[in-house]
Each structure stands twice: as structure tokens, then as C-alpha cells.
Write an enzyme that holds these catalytic residues in place. Structure first.
Site, PDB file in Angstrom:
ATOM      1  N   ALA A 191       0.712  -0.836   0.041  1.00  0.00           N
ATOM      2  CA  ALA A 191      -0.195  -0.057   0.006  1.00  0.00           C
ATOM      3  C   ALA A 191       0.930   1.208   0.491  1.00  0.00           C
ATOM      4  O   ALA A 191      -0.081   2.048  -0.994  1.00  0.00           O
ATOM      5  CB  ALA A 191      -0.489   0.328   1.382  1.00  0.00           C
ATOM      6  N   ASP A 192       1.681   1.428   0.422  1.00  0.00           N
ATOM      7  CA  ASP A 192       2.668   2.300   0.721  1.00  0.00           C
ATOM      8  C   ASP A 192       3.370   2.826  -0.549  1.00  0.00           C
ATOM      9  O   ASP A 192       3.148   4.323  -1.046  1.00  0.00           O
ATOM     10  CB  ASP A 192       3.936   2.499   1.435  1.00  0.00           C
ATOM     11  CG  ASP A 192       3.814   1.127   2.971  1.00  0.00           C
ATOM     12  OD1 ASP A 192       2.374   0.771   2.504  1.00  0.00           O
ATOM     13  OD2 ASP A 192       4.526   1.239   3.541  1.00  0.00           O
TER      14      ASP A 192
END
Length: 679
Positions: A191-192
Site C-alpha cells: 500500500a505504501d
């Protein structure tokens, strides 16, 4: 070059860096103390001015420490790695502060770091974390210096990726390459990455005009969302390892900062997604679904739990995730995607949770350390990506509130009526002063030689509260103070004239004027009287003249008082002085009374009357002269007087504007002047 060396080369110190972020240190300190003790459940958004002060307060604590990070005991060396994600997140926020602040140091520092790093990305071309710093370079290129060398390294790296696009699966396994990077991370399998990379790719298309970078990012972004998005919770898992993972309370594990990276990255990417983009609906729908889910998950204290579904069971007010969420929600309102009425309370509570995490010295606390899942955190824990998130949140709230303030929707200005003055370095070193009736400014050392002089400019105001800070702030953000938004405006032309009572040395029938003041000291400000000294120095046919001009303005008065001390070639002496009122190429009519010691003008500006005037003790008037010229800014009415043998001279000058509702006719203006003595 170090931080301190750059400050020195800029003529700044740590102290002046802080002071440039503050209009009044006592006021700011009081606001800071209030903030740290106030409840974070407050549901009122702060003013744009206060938001800017808090952003600068935090940035001014963090920036001098960015190269050492001595306060970190956990993963300090990873945090010090240049051009990589930890630093990149900080600079992503700093660019937004630099874009809005009147303190030019932030932009200078960003330029300095870019030059130091040769505008290179991080060491691993395919790794999203190492692409984040490119967003800072692209911002600097677009807004400050369009030199190909700034974006060429990013372009070369991305061209390499497009030539050999990665084909890894998005499934997150424990396999790593020789650089200790998980093999799936050649793509955006966590996700980052949606914060780290996409806005860099879209931004490169924006500045080059080549859509291939945005096209690639668009497809990869959608692939990551489709893989990690959970339909039941309207959130993204951090990566595939979290699909079946549970938190400490048996909840599905959605890590707040991981979701924060997604939500903030979504906002930053959507800056480049126009309304007619074929996938605009995909991004808008995702953003809205996440927004409403996050609104529902906010804790009572305004923060979000590190494990989002744990809610109040996890009481720590972690600030990195909270910062990213608050930023995204405020950004969504600014873009018209979210409704302010629905989200104002959520944004305000988020901001106040962040604001209450600031230590008195500016350190941002409650930032969870580097990790991939919820962990421990305390008020003393800080990290630079948390500061980046805070600056992003502040910038979006600043924009939101400034727009509402300038449109007249809200009034966040201190309603206390006061006489006030401020040096304005962000506007060519103006010095501006006001009371409840009138406002003025003079030009300072940074004013261009052409088109400026030491004349006194008039600002027309309709309100009794202070407008100087608000108007300068708005003007710097695109809300011109030359337009009336209900409080008044700056429409009076001064240019190279004397404006409203500027003085000159009078020699053989000609005025000789200073260009702009050399220095200043504000003696008192913020109460019933404002008082300051400005110093001028200029060559005349008589020799070198210096003037120490003390200006005083009291509440209720249309006129400021001047007490000047002149020297000629370093010695006090009697000098001929002319005090002028501009007639704006004779659009203004003139009036004078030598026996009473006053001159005045009256004209119509934008359909409303304006009167200006000068008063001197009658026994000091040598001559009154009306000069008419076809040359712009030369026509004046002059009151010619003289200093004492010790070089001293006192007078009054000022104006009245019909729009203020106090003096509406020339007769009323003349009556006001006639009943006001020169002292």
C-alpha cells in the site's frame, strides 16, 4: 553546505527563521500554549494564519535536525539515508509549506538539497520508495526553475523501467533480491507504494507533456487497488500478507499509516487526473469510499487507531496516519469531491489531534516508528515522515480556511480592535500599519528601484479589525488585495509619488526623495497605539541626508503623526522639507489653508470619494505650492516647511475614504482637518 551554513549565506539565523514564521512572538507563544492544553475534540477549524504558524513552528524545529536526527533511537541510520522514502516524505510536505509560506528559506533549502543530491532518485530504480523524492524535484522544476538537469535523472530512470517493465506478481512473498528488497516490490505490491511512486510518474508527464509515464502509473495504480482493496471495509490491506491477519483485538488488520499512504497518495495522484480522464470515476469513487469509511472510524479524540478497526481500544493518538487522513479529507473538500458540511467536524478533530501533539518547542510527537503494522508509540516519539504528513494536512486546511476567509464565508480574524504594524518581508519588505479607521504602507529595501519610492500608500478599509495580515496572506495565495471582498482594498496609486504625506528635501523648487527605508524598529503595536521608527538615507544637492522618522497612529484617528530627525552629512541642521500629497495626474482637486497649516485633496476613486491631508504647525509653513505636470506621479500639492536647527520636524498626514462610512464628502473632510491640530 550544512543547514547553518545555508542560513548564514541567506543572512538568517535560527532565531530569525522562527521569527519570519511569526507575526508577533508573544501572540504565537500564547497560541502554542493554548493549543497544547486544549481538548483535541474541538470541532472548529483554525484560521489560515494560525495554521501557517503551526506548520512553520514544526518545520522550524525539524529542518535544523534533518541531517543528524540525534533524537532518534530507532532506525536512525535508515532515516538518514538520502533521497529515500523517509526523507522523501518529509520533503513532500515541506514543498507544500514552501509554496504557501512567506518565509523563502524553505524553498532555498529544497533547492540546496536538490543540488547536493544532483537531482537523483534513490539507489534502486524499480523500487517505489526510491521514487518519492522525485515529487520534490518536479515541484521545484515546475514552480521555480525549468532546467532540464532537474528532471533528467527521473526521466532516465523511468524510461529504463518503461523499456524493461517489471512482470512480477503482486503477491507479497518472503523472497528478496540481492539488495534485500522483496521481489514483488519491483511493482507496487504494498500500500505504501501508492504514495511513493504514482504522483512522481504523473508529475513527470505533466512537466514533459509525454503521457507515457502517466499511462504506466495509471495501470499500475489500478492493479494494486484491485489486488489489495477490501470490498467489505472500503480499505486497502497493507499487502497480501495481511489478507487473513488479525489485530490484538481480533479485528481484521488495516494499518493506519498504510491506509494513510494510500489515501494521501490518492489525493496527490488525483491532482493530475482531469475531469475528462477515462479513469476519473475510478479514482473519485475510491476516494469517496475511503473518505466515508475513515470518517466513521475516527476516534473521539480526533485521531485514528493504528489498527483502524480497533477504534477506541487503541487509545494512542498516532499522528502519521492521522496526518495523512486529515490531509486527504481536507484536500477532498477543497477539490469539491467531499461536502464541507459533512466533513468539517472530522477534519477539525483530526487537526486538533495533530495540533495537540506538538511539543512547545515545535517537535511533533505521537509518531509511530518505522514499521509495517501497528506498534508502540508515545508523546515523545517523532519521525520526519510524520512531519511530512502534518505539513500536508496543514497545507490543505490552510487552503480551505483561506478560501473561506477571503470569500467572506467565515471571519477567523481576531475581532479585537487594535493599532498594529508589521514588517512584510514576503512583499518586498513593506512596512504596513493600521488602526480601526485607516491603513498605510511604505516600501522597504527589497522594493525595485523602478516604480517605487518612499511615498506613503493608503489602504482603504471598511472594518475596524486588523486586515494587514489577512490581506498580505491572501494576496500571496492568489486573493489580490486590489479587489474588494467586503473589507476594503488597495486601489490607491502611490508609485514614485509622495502618496499620503511622504516627505522630501526641497532645493531650488525641486523635491529630492529617498527611495525606500533602510531599516526599521517597531516600538509598540497591538493595543491603542502603534509606534515605529523607519530610517531613510539619500543623496541630495545639499549632501547626504538621513532621516529617522518616528510614526505614531492611535485608534480612532484618520491621521498618523510624524516626528522626524534629520541630519546632513552626519550633523543635525536646519533643512528645507516639502511634504506632498499626490494629485494623481490632477484627477484630485486640491485645497489648502496656509494660516491653518494644512493642505488636502479630494478625488473620486471607483465611484467613492477619497480625501488626503497634511497638517503642520501654522508658524512652520513656508509656502504651499501646487505643481502640475504631464509626467506620471509628478503632480502634487506641497506644503513646504523646515526643520528646527536640530533637524527636528513634526506633522500629521492621513486620509478618509467614503467606503468606510465615516467621512463622505469633501466638506466633511475639510471640517475634520480644521478641527484637528497639527500636534
Amino acid at each position: 553546505m550544512s543547514f547553518s551554513a545555508l542560513l548564514k549565506s541567506s543572512g538568517l539565523t535560527i532565531g530569525t527563521l522562527f521569527l519570519l514564521s511569526c507575526d508577533n512572538s508573544d501572540t504565537v507563544n500564547a497560541q502554542i500554549q493554548t493549543s497544547t492544553t486544549a481538548s483535541s475534540t474541538e470541532t472548529t477549524l483554525p484560521s489560515s494564519i494560525y495554521t501557517m504558524q503551526r506548520m512553520e513552528h514544526v518545520a522550524n524545529w525539524q529542518t535544523p535536525r534533518i541531517e543528524q536526527l540525534d533524537y532518534l533511537s530507532f532506525k536512525r541510520f535508515e532515516s538518514l539515508e538520502q533521497k529515500r522514502w523517509v526523507q522523501g516524505a518529509f520533503y513532500a510536505g515541506l514543498t507544500q509549506l514552501a509554496e504557501r509560506s512567506r518565509n523563502t528559506f524553505y524553498t532555498q533549502w529544497i533547492s540546496h538539497k536538490g543540488e547536493t543530491w544532483n537531482w537523483q532518485l534513490g539507489p534502486y530504480t524499480y523500487y517505489a520508495d526510491d521514487q518519492l523524492i522525485g515529487q520534490t524535484y518536479l515541484w521545484y522544476y515546475k514552480n521555480h526553475r525549468q532546467e532540464p538537469s532537474i528532471i533528467e535523472p527521473t526521466k532516465q530512470a523511468f524510461d529504463e523501467i518503461l523499456t524493461n517493465p517489471p512482470a512480477a506478481d503482486l503477491l507479497f512473498t518472503e523472497d528478496k533480491d540481492n539488495n534485500d528488497i522483496y521481489t514483488c516490490q519491483v511493482r507496487w505490491c504494498w500500500a505504501d507504494a501508492l504514495f511513493m511512486a504514482p504522483a512522481t510518474w504523473f508529475g513527470l508527464s505533466d512537466v514533459t507533456g509525454d503521457p507515457k509515464y502517466a499511462d504506466y502509473a495509471n495501470e499500475e495504480f489500478k492493479a494494486t487497488v484491485n489486488f489489495l482493496f477490501d470490498e467489505e471495509n472500503d480499505l486497502l490491506f497493507r499487502d497480501s500478507r495481511f489478507f487473513d491477519m488479525k489485530g490484538d483485538f481480533g479485528e481484521s488488520l488495516f494499518w493506519a499509516r498504510g491506509s494513510g499512504w494510500v489515501f494521501a497518495g490518492l489525493a496527490r495522484t488525483m491532482e493530475y487526473i482531469d475531469d475528462d480522464h477515462p479513469d476519473r470515476d475510478f479514482y473519485v469513487n475510491l476516494f469517496k469510499r475511503m473518505s466515508y469509511r475513515l470518517k466513521a472510524l475516527q476516534k473521539e479524540d480526533g485521531s485514528w487507531a493504528m489498527s483502524l478497526l480497533a477504534g477506541e481500544k487503541m487509545p494512542q493518538p498516532e499522528t502519521s496516519g492521522t496526518g495523512f487522513f486529515t490531509y486527504g479529507l481536507a484536500w477532498g473538500v477543497n477539490q469539491g469531491i467531499l461536502d464541507l458540511a459533512e466533513f468539517e467536524e472530522t477534519i477539525a478533530k483530526g487537526w486538533n489531534a495533530l495540533d495537540s501533539a506538538i511539543h512547545p518547542d515545535g517537535k511533533l510527537g505521537w509518531v509511530q516508528g518505522i514499521g509495517a503494522a501497528p506498534g508502540g508509540v508515545s508523546f515523545d516519539d517523532s519521525q520526519i515522515y510524520g512531519v511530512g504528513a502534518f505539513l500536508l494536512a496543514g497545507s490543505a486546511i490552510y487552503d480551505l480556511q483561506l478560501d473561506r476567509e477571503m470569500s467572506g464565508e467565515i471571519n477567523t480574524v481576531d475581532s479585537e480592535v487594535k493599532a498594529y504594524a508589521r514588517f512584510v518581508p514576503e512583499r518586498q519588505d513593506d512596512l504596513a500599519w493600521e488602526n480601526d479607521k485607516v491603513a498605510f504602507r511604505v516600501y522597504g529595501p527589497a522594493a525595485p528601484l523602478a516604480g517605487h519610492s518612499s511615498g506613503v500608500d493608503a489602504w482603504f478599509k471598511k472594518v475596524d479589525y486588523s486586515i494587514i495580515d489577512k490581506w498580505y496572506l491572501g494576496n500571496a495565495s492568489g486573493y489580490s488585495y486590489h479587489e474588494d471582498r467586503g473589507e476594503g482594498y488597495d486601489v490607491y496609486h502611490t508609485g514614485t509619488s509622495r502618496g499620503v504625506g511622504g516627505s522630501s528635501i526641497w532645493v531650488d523648487g525641486e523635491p529630492y526623495s529617498a527611495h525606500s527605508f533602510k531599516s526599521y524598529n517597531i516600538l509598540q503595536s497591538g493595543k491603542d497605539t502603534v509606534e515605529f521608527v523607519i530610517r531613510y538615507e539619500w543623496e541630495t544637492p545639499l549632501g547626504l541626508v538621513k532621516e529617522n522618522k518616528k510614526v505614531t497612529l492611535e485608534l480612532g484617528s484618520q491621521l498618523y503623526n510624524v516626528d522626524s530627525k534629520f541630519t546632513l552629512d552626519g550633523k543635525p541642521t536646519r533643512l528645507p522639507v516639502a511634504i506632498g500629497l499626490a494629485t494623481h495626474d490632477e484627477r484630485a482637486g486640491v485645497n489648502f489653508n496656509q494660516e491653518a497649516g494644512h493642505i488636502s485633496t479630494w478625488e473620486i476613486i471607483d465611484t467613492l470619494g477619497v480625501g488626503t491631508g497634511v497638517l503642520v504647525a501654522a508658524d512652520k509653513v513656508d509656502e504651499i505650492k501646487h505643481v502640475v505636470s504631464e509626467e506620471q506621479d509628478v503632480s502634487h500639492i506641497w506644503l513646504i516647511t523646515h526643520t528646527s536647527d536640530n533637524g527636528e520636524l513634526s506633522y500629521k498626514a492621513g486620509f478618509a475614504w467614503e467606503g468606510a462610512g465615516v467621512i463622505s464628502t469633501q466638506e466633511e473632510w475639510l471640517h475634520y482637518l480644521s478641527k484637528t491640530s497639527a500636534r
